[in-house]
Enzyme design. Sequence first.
Site, PDB file in Angstrom:
ATOM      1  N   GLU A  44       0.711  -1.304   0.114  1.00 21.84           N
ATOM      2  CA  GLU A  44       0.029  -0.070  -0.010  1.00 21.84           C
ATOM      3  C   GLU A  44       0.763   1.218   0.048  1.00 21.84           C
ATOM      4  O   GLU A  44       1.998   1.271   0.878  1.00 21.84           O
ATOM      5  CB  GLU A  44      -0.790  -0.031   1.262  1.00 21.84           C
ATOM      6  CG  GLU A  44      -1.700   1.347   1.421  1.00 21.84           C
ATOM      7  CD  GLU A  44      -2.488   1.148   2.828  1.00 21.84           C
ATOM      8  OE1 GLU A  44      -3.538   1.873   2.779  1.00 21.84           O
ATOM      9  OE2 GLU A  44      -2.236   0.282   3.500  1.00 21.84           O
ATOM     10  N   LYS A 110      -9.244   3.076  -2.566  1.00 23.94           N
ATOM     11  CA  LYS A 110      -9.566   2.497  -1.378  1.00 23.94           C
ATOM     12  C   LYS A 110     -10.805   2.769  -0.971  1.00 23.94           C
ATOM     13  O   LYS A 110     -10.956   4.279  -1.084  1.00 23.94           O
ATOM     14  CB  LYS A 110      -8.268   2.896  -0.286  1.00 23.94           C
ATOM     15  CG  LYS A 110      -8.328   1.998   1.086  1.00 23.94           C
ATOM     16  CD  LYS A 110      -7.146   2.445   1.899  1.00 23.94           C
ATOM     17  CE  LYS A 110      -7.129   1.691   3.206  1.00 23.94           C
ATOM     18  NZ  LYS A 110      -6.033   2.086   4.011  1.00 23.94           N
ATOM     19  N   CYS A 146      -5.810  -2.792   2.152  1.00 23.58           N
ATOM     20  CA  CYS A 146      -5.491  -2.852   3.880  1.00 23.58           C
ATOM     21  C   CYS A 146      -7.178  -2.827   4.366  1.00 23.58           C
ATOM     22  O   CYS A 146      -7.985  -3.869   4.492  1.00 23.58           O
ATOM     23  CB  CYS A 146      -4.835  -1.756   4.285  1.00 23.58           C
ATOM     24  SG  CYS A 146      -3.888  -2.091   5.622  1.00 23.58           S
TER      25      CYS A 146
END
Length: 548
Positions: A44, A110, A146
């Site tokens: 990430e 994200k 994540c």
Amino acid sequence: MVGLKIAVAQQQFIVGDVINNAKKMVELAKDARDKGANIIVFPELSLLGYPPEDLLLRPSLASRVKLAFELLYTVKDIVMLVGYPHIDPNGTFNSVAIIHNGQQKGFYHKQCLPNYGVFDERRYFNTGHNQVLFDYQGLTIGLLICEDLWQDAPIRALKEKGAEIIISLNASPFEQNKQEQRKALLKSRATEYNIPIVYANSVGGQDDLVFDGGSMVVNAQGKIVQEAPRFLQHTLYVVARHDAQSGQVILSEQRKSPLALSQIAETYQALVVGLRDYVNHSGFKGVLVGLSGGIDSALTLCIAVDALGADKVYAVMMPYEYTSQISLQDAQAQAHRLNVSYTVCPIHAAVEGMRHTLEPMFSNTTADTTEENIQARARGMILMALSNKFGHLVITTGNKSEMAVGYATLYGDMAGGFDVLKDVYKTQVYALANYRNRLEETPVIPERVITRPPSAELRPDQKDQDSLPDYDTLDKMLELYIDRDFGYDAIVEAGYDKDVVKKVLSMVDRNEYKRRQAAIGTKITHRAFGRERRYPLVNHWSLEFPKI
């Protein structure tokens, strides 16, 4: 096993070093391609490094990312999944770029932005709203970043849209027992949705955080089939293909898993990595440790040597009239055992000079902790002078228990740039010291340092327990109050004396001003002092529930 070969690049990328991070990705991608990989996955935000904090607000960031992409476009014949900050008229996003043969084929933003603990992503990023899947080598691949994996909706939506395998890019920092939580999460998600998951994590230290790697791959039945070592840079390879009979995605399995680390071993390694990367990436020539003959400085010295090598560690013993002969002997013995530079620098003249200067103002007062603190501040001044002259970083030796209750001298033993034990309770200091001694036939910490009662040695026959509860009791109360957010009443109900609880909690609350000025140190617990625990310096909150 013919199929899609995925390289998981568990690597360290330096925050802010966009171009060199891109160059590193290029070399890793070429190496993976030469080993037969079809896809390489980076962690990430790896292009910028994590966490970038307010670097995300710099006006030239978008231009730097664009320049870095020109480097990434030079790689041919392998798909690169690159974590990067995506900036466009709609905002700034925490994203994954899909890069293949000189083009960006797509991107994913994200969706779940964490805003708790050490995470502050809503300050910087806009929320993504779309699922992203792409087909390659006969497989339909879904992307997550994540926190997306910790929430249920993103992976459920990908599965419903036809994803056959999930690739998740992560920057998940270390804390004790976190790897077991990650494994449980991946097993749960994989089995619930009957889908394999590739989990790529970052590695290395960044300020007060350590990323511990532990990248892994789980199959649709929740079995871990590939796992990378903890705390090390490593590229993991897995092959995914359709089973001819069932049509299910099956994965190649690792012959031998990496060595599992106990909690004490992973904690020690995290402290080593945190100090190593902070010192090396900051450009310091070495470190200075005020070696007192006590347990905290002894453990700090061991960690420093393991992190940097003995040739970059300089120990200074600064005795005064209350320093015991035992302390002098043990400090010297440890310094020689670890083969570090060792200097004895008495502070008598410095302390007496300061007392003489203050005499006109102190003459009609009674001696108290002020005079004790002059000793600590003389030591701090000497260490900082050596740091300025020779370019070494002073590492402080205060532990979490002391930082919690203010059992430290501001501008004295708190002086320095990095506190190795800042998030380590005193009872765990002893556990770590015993652990480190067990690693070698000849102990690196003299046994007497571990067994003798702890003392600051600022007055005759001083012991820590003169003013504090025993550390077993103290640490349990502190853990309830700091790590678990128990209040006064709840801690008393847990079986602790109410007067002792009130004393300890009052000490914690009134010493926030000290902690706000303290050096940073590696986070290892669920709730470290610093960005995770923020209280106003001035407040009138009462420990006991108020009455009208």
